[in-house]
Design a protein around this motif. Structure first.
Motif, PDB file in Angstrom:
ATOM      1  N   GLU A  39      12.049  -1.585  -9.455  1.00  0.00           N
ATOM      2  CA  GLU A  39      13.428  -1.125  -9.622  1.00  0.00           C
ATOM      3  C   GLU A  39      14.439  -2.177  -9.152  1.00  0.00           C
ATOM      4  N   HIS A  40      14.141  -2.838  -8.039  1.00  0.00           N
ATOM      5  CA  HIS A  40      15.129  -3.743  -7.432  1.00  0.00           C
ATOM      6  C   HIS A  40      14.952  -5.208  -7.830  1.00  0.00           C
ATOM      7  N   ALA A  41      13.749  -5.599  -8.224  1.00  0.00           N
ATOM      8  CA  ALA A  41      13.537  -7.012  -8.562  1.00  0.00           C
ATOM      9  C   ALA A  41      12.997  -7.179  -9.987  1.00  0.00           C
ATOM     10  N   GLY A  42      12.427  -6.126 -10.537  1.00  0.00           N
ATOM     11  CA  GLY A  42      11.869  -6.200 -11.896  1.00  0.00           C
ATOM     12  C   GLY A  42      10.351  -6.123 -11.866  1.00  0.00           C
TER      13      GLY A  42
ATOM     14  N   ALA B 233       0.800  -1.229   0.000  1.00  0.00           N
ATOM     15  CA  ALA B 233       0.000   0.000   0.000  1.00  0.00           C
ATOM     16  C   ALA B 233       0.829   1.273   0.000  1.00  0.00           C
ATOM     17  N   SER B 234       2.085   1.192   0.379  1.00  0.00           N
ATOM     18  CA  SER B 234       2.823   2.431   0.650  1.00  0.00           C
ATOM     19  C   SER B 234       3.279   3.133  -0.628  1.00  0.00           C
ATOM     20  N   VAL B 235       3.600   4.400  -0.454  1.00  0.00           N
ATOM     21  CA  VAL B 235       4.082   5.206  -1.582  1.00  0.00           C
ATOM     22  C   VAL B 235       5.456   4.668  -1.986  1.00  0.00           C
ATOM     23  N   GLY B 236       5.573   4.260  -3.225  1.00  0.00           N
ATOM     24  CA  GLY B 236       6.859   3.772  -3.733  1.00  0.00           C
ATOM     25  C   GLY B 236       7.066   2.276  -3.638  1.00  0.00           C
ATOM     26  N   SER B 237       6.191   1.550  -2.913  1.00  0.00           N
ATOM     27  CA  SER B 237       6.462   0.122  -2.707  1.00  0.00           C
ATOM     28  C   SER B 237       6.531  -0.646  -4.037  1.00  0.00           C
ATOM     29  N   LEU B 238       5.540  -0.456  -4.887  1.00  0.00           N
ATOM     30  CA  LEU B 238       5.529  -1.194  -6.157  1.00  0.00           C
ATOM     31  C   LEU B 238       6.704  -0.759  -7.035  1.00  0.00           C
ATOM     32  N   GLU B 239       6.952   0.543  -7.012  1.00  0.00           N
ATOM     33  CA  GLU B 239       8.022   1.080  -7.857  1.00  0.00           C
ATOM     34  C   GLU B 239       9.389   0.593  -7.381  1.00  0.00           C
ATOM     35  N   ILE B 240       9.565   0.483  -6.067  1.00  0.00           N
ATOM     36  CA  ILE B 240      10.844  -0.010  -5.518  1.00  0.00           C
ATOM     37  C   ILE B 240      11.035  -1.485  -5.905  1.00  0.00           C
ATOM     38  N   ILE B 241       9.967  -2.263  -5.876  1.00  0.00           N
ATOM     39  CA  ILE B 241      10.067  -3.674  -6.307  1.00  0.00           C
ATOM     40  C   ILE B 241      10.457  -3.737  -7.778  1.00  0.00           C
TER      41      ILE B 241
END
Lengths: 242, 248
Positions: free
Chosen positions: B197-200, B187-195
């Motif tokens: 970026e870091h895992a694809g 739910a958090s801001v950036g969580s999906l985007e960080i995944i």
């Protein structure tokens, strides 16, 4: 439908959350028709009470989109009294924020009662992030002891929300902020049914919870459109005197 | 609010139906199908709540029956290693019945992915060629999944990862290329985007938890994510197609 978000944070958290400057936060929230946001400092919550509150006060001075929430901590009652004296007379501070995860005082302790008693003279609501049933029971006792103090429970209590809804049902000075990452259906309808139409309001918990996620709960809740307007906007406007 | 993608295909990677003890919301099969219709969900992986909360044999029968009746539903079979008896047979049966994904609920059911029973079951699921969806919302959960599966080539969907254990899950994803993230609790801001970026971005699979949970919360989180239209489409359906080995 315009909205007011009563539960927003600024600052870093120890989790992989994208850091938001005040400008980022305002842009993000405005994207969802959020007109005003009640914001607290994560530094004040979890680090340095005075420095966090002061940095928040300085930053929002030129940003009318934000209304400040002065953070207090029941482990530091004297400093918390000072923080309330210092910030709550400011025209752009609308309430007080307390996160029970960051102090070790029961929410029915003498220290906490002293803080709530002092808050009464400012006539501003207290948003509390309650962690679990024991905290909730203590807070309910305090809310009953100070019936003229408005208390808002963040995230409707997360996974234990039915107990939080029950407290709001029996204590008319307790309101519920709907947000958080627990998306149990249909907790908003149950909250409105139990607490009444004037005591449920949007409080996303941004940036730990994206505003889209919190607004999705209101969007899907089986309450009337007029009630959604109250939850999204009018209730916070009334409670925070915005 | 304006929404960025005009036309899209949604395949929901996490739904359930039946009766959930302790909660009042209607999660009947009719409620699930109603939510899918309301939100234009083309297909949904689903499981009978009876299989999670009581009896996996009966639950799996209910899941398969519901999916036969409603072709938009994709069956998720399950087993509960606390019972032990019948667990391995349920894996074979699921594979024989055409299930593509097998779900495990250690947190809801109160057992550990570290247990020998869980490791043997998880490996049997992967050995049968099934993808596996596993609850991992608590600290240590993703790491236990990784240890249970070892260096297998399993396709794994971690359900319930949230900002509290996302850092751990990202480390697990680095160690195992088959790890995917269900978006339901991200739910958090950036969580999906960080995944991404870091895992694809290909590791992100949309799941709502509907009708037990609000559909629009995780859906709008994807919709308003910092992604291209193509990436959003991959999260909403393309990635799960590949995860399930689905062609059409």
């Amino acid at each position: 439908m315009p909205a007011i978000d009563c539960h927003v944070h600024h600052g870093q958290w120890p989790f992989p959350v994208r850091h938001q400057t005040f400008e980022d936060l305002e842009d993000l929230l405005r994207q969802f028709a959020i007109e005003r946001a009640c914001v607290a400092s994560s530094l004040a919550i979890a680090g340095d009470l005075a420095a966090g509150n002061q940095a928040l006060a300085d930053a929002i001075e030129s940003r009318p989109f934000f209304l400040g929430m002065a953070t207090i901590n029941a482990n530091s009652p004297e400093q918390s009294h000072e923080e309330m004296r210092k910030h709550l007379s400011r025209r752009n501070f609308c309430g007080v924020n307390l996160d029970a995860a960051f102090h070790s005082q029961p929410l029915n302790s003498a220290a906490f009662h002293g803080l709530v008693k002092a808050l009464l003279r400012f006539d501003k609501p207290l948003l509390v992030h309650v962690r679990g049933r024991q905290d909730l029971d203590g807070l309910a006792e305090t809310a009953a002891a100070f019936p003229s103090q408005k208390i808002i429970l963040a995230d409707i209590g997360g996974g234990e929300w039915p107990a939080f809804v029950e407290v709001a049902a029996r204590l008319t000075n307790v309101a519920l902020a709907c947000g958080g990452s627990d998306a149990d259906r249909d907790r908003i309808k149950e909250a409105v049914d139990a607490a009444g139409q004037r005591r449920v309001m949007l409080g996303s918990g941004c940036p730990l919870v994206h505003p889209a996620y919190a607004l999705g709960m209101v969007r899907d809740s089986s309450i009337a459109a007029a009630m959604k307007d109250r939850v999204l906007y009018r209730n916070a406007k009334e409670v925070f005197k915005i | 609010m304006t929404e960025a993608v005009a036309t899209e295909e949604i395949i929901d990677g996490q739904t359930m139906f039946g009766f959930r003890p302790g909660r009042g919301a209607d999660i009947s099969l009719a409620a699930l199908l109603g939510e899918m219709s309301k939100h234009n969900v083309k297909q949904a992986c689903t499981i009978s709540a009876v299989g999670i909360f009581l009896d996996f044999d009966l639950g799996n029968q209910q899941t398969l029956a519901a999916c036969r009746e409603s072709p938009a539903l994709i069956p998720m079979a399950t087993a509960d290693p606390r019972r032990h008896v019948g667990c391995m047979e349920s894996v074979d049966k699921a594979a024989a019945e055409g299930c593509r994904v097998f779900a495990l609920f250690p947190e809801t059911q109160g057992w550990s992915m570290d247990s020998e029973a869980a490791c043997v079951l998880a490996k049997a699921v992967c050995g049968a060629g099934l993808a596996v969806a596993i609850e991992a919302s608590c600290s240590g959960g993703p790491s236990r999944v990784l240890r249970a599966l070892g260096d297998s080539d399993a396709r794994v969907l971690l359900i319930g990862v949230n900002y509290l254990n996302l850092g751990e899950a990202l480390q697990v994803a680095k160690a195992h290329p088959g790890m995917h993230f269900c978006t339901c609790s991200l739910a958090s801001v950036g969580s999906l985007e960080i995944i991404a970026e870091h895992a694809g971005v290909e590791r992100l699979i949309f799941g709502s938890g509907s009708p037990a949970n609000y559909f629009s919360s995780p859906y709008l989180r994807v919709k308003y994510g910092d992604f291209t239209v193509e990436q959003k489409q991959a999260i909403l359906s393309g990635n799960i197609r590949r995860f399930l080995g689905q062609v059409a």
